[in-house]
Scaffold this motif. Structure first.
Motif, PDB file in Angstrom:
ATOM      1  N   PHE A 120       0.588  -1.371   0.132  1.00 47.53           N
ATOM      2  CA  PHE A 120      -0.070   0.047   0.009  1.00 47.53           C
ATOM      3  C   PHE A 120       0.783   1.371   0.027  1.00 47.53           C
ATOM      4  CE2 PHE A 120      -2.440   3.445   1.956  1.00 47.53           C
ATOM      5  CZ  PHE A 120      -3.833   3.128   1.304  1.00 47.53           C
ATOM      6  N   THR A 124       0.839   3.910  -3.062  1.00 48.26           N
ATOM      7  CA  THR A 124       0.700   5.678  -2.845  1.00 48.26           C
ATOM      8  C   THR A 124       1.783   6.285  -2.957  1.00 48.26           C
ATOM      9  OG1 THR A 124       0.934   4.991  -0.643  1.00 48.26           O
ATOM     10  CG2 THR A 124      -1.275   4.996  -1.174  1.00 48.26           C
ATOM     11  N   LYS A 158      -8.457   2.136  -2.244  1.00 53.45           N
ATOM     12  CA  LYS A 158      -7.939   2.847  -1.306  1.00 53.45           C
ATOM     13  C   LYS A 158      -6.532   3.599  -1.601  1.00 53.45           C
ATOM     14  CE  LYS A 158     -10.457   0.339   2.312  1.00 53.45           C
ATOM     15  NZ  LYS A 158     -10.333  -0.556   3.363  1.00 53.45           N
ATOM     16  N   SER A 159      -5.829   2.831  -2.076  1.00 56.51           N
ATOM     17  CA  SER A 159      -4.597   3.205  -2.430  1.00 56.51           C
ATOM     18  C   SER A 159      -4.436   4.228  -3.782  1.00 56.51           C
ATOM     19  CB  SER A 159      -3.733   2.027  -2.809  1.00 56.51           C
ATOM     20  OG  SER A 159      -4.164   1.427  -3.901  1.00 56.51           O
ATOM     21  N   ASN A 207      -1.406   6.175   5.184  1.00 55.87           N
ATOM     22  CA  ASN A 207      -0.801   4.765   5.488  1.00 55.87           C
ATOM     23  C   ASN A 207      -0.767   4.564   6.941  1.00 55.87           C
ATOM     24  OD1 ASN A 207       0.907   3.991   2.941  1.00 55.87           O
ATOM     25  ND2 ASN A 207       0.951   6.163   2.804  1.00 55.87           N
TER      26      ASN A 207
END
Length: 218
Positions: A120, A124, A158-159, A207
Motif C-alpha cells: 500500500f 501510494t 483505497k491506494s 498509510n
C-alpha cells in the motif's frame, strides 16, 4: 472502429496543438463528436444517457450564453487535453516493458504482495510522484503494472484514492491548486513548500490509518 476513431481524435489533437491550423481544428471537433457517438452506442444504458444528457446540456448552456457554435467548439477542445492524456498515457508502459525496466518493479511487487502495508505504501508513493506529472493518467499506468497481481479491488481503490488525492493538495499542475492560487494571487513558489508538506502529511496519515486497519483485522 470505435478504437480507431478515439486514436484518430488523439492524433489530430496532437497535430492541431503543434501546427494551429483552423481547418485541422474543425476536423478535430467533427472527429471528436463522431468518436463520442460511436462510444455512446457501445456504452451501458446509464453512462450512455448520462453522457448524452450532459453533452446536450452543455450545448444548451453555450447557446443560452450567446457564444453559439464557437463556444461549443471551445468547450469540446478544453476537455481534449485531459481525455488524450488518459487514453495515451498507458502507451508509455510499452517501451518500459520492452526495455525490461519494469521487471525489477514487478518482482518487488510480487514480494510485497503478501505484505499489504508495504505494498500500500509503495503504490501510494508511486502515485504521489507520478500524479503531478501525468495527472489521472498515472492511475492508468500503475493499474497496468498491478493487473497481473490480482489484488483485492478494495485495496486498489483505497491506494489509488490516497495517492492521487495528494496531488490536489500541492501540485501546481492540479486544476484545483492552480485556480485557488490564481484567484488568491499567491505565487506558486511560496505555496509549494507548504503544499508539499501537507501532501506528505496526508500520505503519511493515510498509510498509518491503513496499517492500523490491517492490524485490527488481524
Amino acid at each position: 472502429m470505435r478504437s480507431y476513431l478515439v486514436l484518430a481524435m488523439c492524433g489530430i489533437f496532437l497535430l492541431q496543438y503543434f501546427i494551429q491550423i483552423h481547418m485541422v481544428e474543425n476536423l478535430l471537433i467533427v472527429v471528436t463528436l463522431i468518436a463520442f457517438i460511436a462510444s455512446a452506442t457501445k456504452a451501458n444504458s446509464v453512462p450512455r444517457w448520462l453522457g448524452c444528457g450532459m453533452l446536450i446540456l452543455g450545448f444548451i448552456l453555450e447557446l443560452e450564453k450567446g457564444t453559439g457554435i464557437e463556444g461549443i467548439n471551445q468547450g469540446i477542445r478544453m476537455n481534449l487535453p485531459l481525455l488524450s492524456l488518459v487514453i495515451l498515457v498507458p502507451l508509455l508502459s510499452i517501451p518500459l516493458k520492452l526495455g525490461g525496466f519494469l521487471d525489477g518493479l514487478n518482482s518487488l511487487l510480487q514480494r510485497l504482495k503478501h505484505h499489504p502495508q508495504k505494498l500500500f505504501a509503495g503504490i501510494t508513493s508511486v502515485l504521489f510522484v507520478l500524479s503531478p506529472i501525468l495527472n489521472i493518467g498515472s492511475i492508468r499506468i500503475v493499474d497496468e503494472l498491478l493487473k497481473d497481481l490480482k489484488l483485492p479491488p478494495a485495496m486498489l481503490a483505497k491506494s489509488y484514492l490516497l495517492g492521487f488525492s495528494t496531488t490536489m493538495l500541492w501540485s501546481p499542475y492540479s486544476a484545483a491548486v492552480a485556480v485557488v492560487l490564481y484567484y488568491l494571487k499567491v505565487p506558486v513558489t511560496e505555496y509549494l513548500a507548504y503544499g508539499f508538506g501537507i501532501g506528505l502529511l496526508f500520505l503519511l496519515i493515510g498509510n498509518v490509518l491503513f496499517a492500523a486497519c490491517c492490524a485490527i483485522n488481524h
